[in-house]
Design a protein around this motif. Structure first.
Motif, PDB file in Angstrom:
ATOM      1  N   TYR A  57       0.819  -1.213   0.000  1.00 58.50           N
ATOM      2  CA  TYR A  57       0.000   0.000   0.000  1.00 58.50           C
ATOM      3  C   TYR A  57       0.854   1.265   0.000  1.00 58.50           C
ATOM      4  O   TYR A  57       0.476   2.284  -0.564  1.00 58.50           O
ATOM      5  N   GLU A  58       2.007   1.213   0.635  1.00 59.26           N
ATOM      6  CA  GLU A  58       2.878   2.390   0.718  1.00 59.26           C
ATOM      7  C   GLU A  58       3.373   2.844  -0.647  1.00 59.26           C
ATOM      8  O   GLU A  58       3.803   3.980  -0.808  1.00 59.26           O
ATOM      9  N   ASP A  59       3.338   1.969  -1.647  1.00 59.37           N
ATOM     10  CA  ASP A  59       3.808   2.316  -2.988  1.00 59.37           C
ATOM     11  C   ASP A  59       2.830   3.212  -3.748  1.00 59.37           C
ATOM     12  O   ASP A  59       3.178   3.746  -4.801  1.00 59.37           O
ATOM     13  N   GLU A  63     -14.207   4.492   5.494  1.00 55.56           N
ATOM     14  CA  GLU A  63     -13.183   4.796   4.499  1.00 55.56           C
ATOM     15  C   GLU A  63     -13.051   3.606   3.572  1.00 55.56           C
ATOM     16  O   GLU A  63     -13.031   2.465   4.009  1.00 55.56           O
ATOM     17  N   SER A  64     -12.972   3.865   2.289  1.00 52.58           N
ATOM     18  CA  SER A  64     -12.744   2.816   1.313  1.00 52.58           C
ATOM     19  C   SER A  64     -11.803   3.363   0.254  1.00 52.58           C
ATOM     20  O   SER A  64     -12.075   4.401  -0.347  1.00 52.58           O
ATOM     21  N   SER A  71      -2.219   6.953   1.283  1.00 54.20           N
ATOM     22  CA  SER A  71      -1.660   7.797   2.346  1.00 54.20           C
ATOM     23  C   SER A  71      -2.213   9.218   2.329  1.00 54.20           C
ATOM     24  O   SER A  71      -1.901  10.012   3.215  1.00 54.20           O
ATOM     25  N   ARG A  72      -3.034   9.558   1.350  1.00 51.55           N
ATOM     26  CA  ARG A  72      -3.618  10.899   1.303  1.00 51.55           C
ATOM     27  C   ARG A  72      -4.578  11.109   2.466  1.00 51.55           C
ATOM     28  O   ARG A  72      -5.293  10.195   2.873  1.00 51.55           O
ATOM     29  N   LEU A  73      -4.599  12.341   2.966  1.00 58.38           N
ATOM     30  CA  LEU A  73      -5.535  12.668   4.035  1.00 58.38           C
ATOM     31  C   LEU A  73      -6.942  12.797   3.467  1.00 58.38           C
ATOM     32  O   LEU A  73      -7.149  13.344   2.382  1.00 58.38           O
ATOM     33  N   ILE A  74      -7.896  12.305   4.210  1.00 55.80           N
ATOM     34  CA  ILE A  74      -9.291  12.424   3.812  1.00 55.80           C
ATOM     35  C   ILE A  74      -9.888  13.602   4.566  1.00 55.80           C
ATOM     36  O   ILE A  74      -9.713  13.718   5.784  1.00 55.80           O
TER      37      ILE A  74
END
Length: 135
Positions: free
Chosen positions: A52-54, A109-110, A59-62
């Motif tokens: 997921y880190e790629d 969150e999805s 990692s964007r803030l919602i």
């Protein structure tokens, strides 16, 4: 005033991916789903891919709505019971909630990253290969 939830008939075929069914009160629901959907013309998958880190989408803030507003609301609950006759649900998925009754807070969150790889110069014998190759 506490309210009671009464459901005569609830028919759900599928609940998946951080989804919730609640009949009654709940104080807080926090559901989260992350998915990488990889589709390739040639089914080759690498053991070290899929972090997921790629991908920045994970990692964007919602944005968060302010918890309270200046709107004045006066609710009169004449009945102590919420009554639902019949609910027919085919499916819920990706951090969704089906709820009969009050809830104070929900943080859902999805996030899905869809990756499509179509190869035009693959050898002919691989283009119709239906198996899975793991490298």
């Amino acid at each position: 005033m506490k309210r009671h939830s009464h459901v005569d008939n609830m028919y759900i075929i599928n609940i998946s991916n951080s989804s919730v069914f609640v009949c009654g009160e709940s104080g807080h629901i926090d559901a989260d789903t992350r998915a990488l959907a990889v589709q390739r013309q040639v089914p080759v998958f690498f053991e070290d891919e899929g972090q997921y880190e790629d991908y920045p989408i994970f990692s964007r803030l919602i944005p968060i709505w302010p918890p309270y507003s200046d709107v004045e609301l006066n609710i009169i609950q004449d009945y102590k019971k919420i009554h639902v006759g019949c609910v027919d649900i085919i499916a819920t998925a990706s951090a969704s909630v089906v709820q009969v009754g009050p809830n104070d807070t929900m943080d859902l969150e999805s996030r899905v990253k869809a990756i499509r790889h179509f190869i035009t110069d693959a050898p002919e014998y691989l283009k119709d290969y239906k198996g899975v190759i793991v490298k």
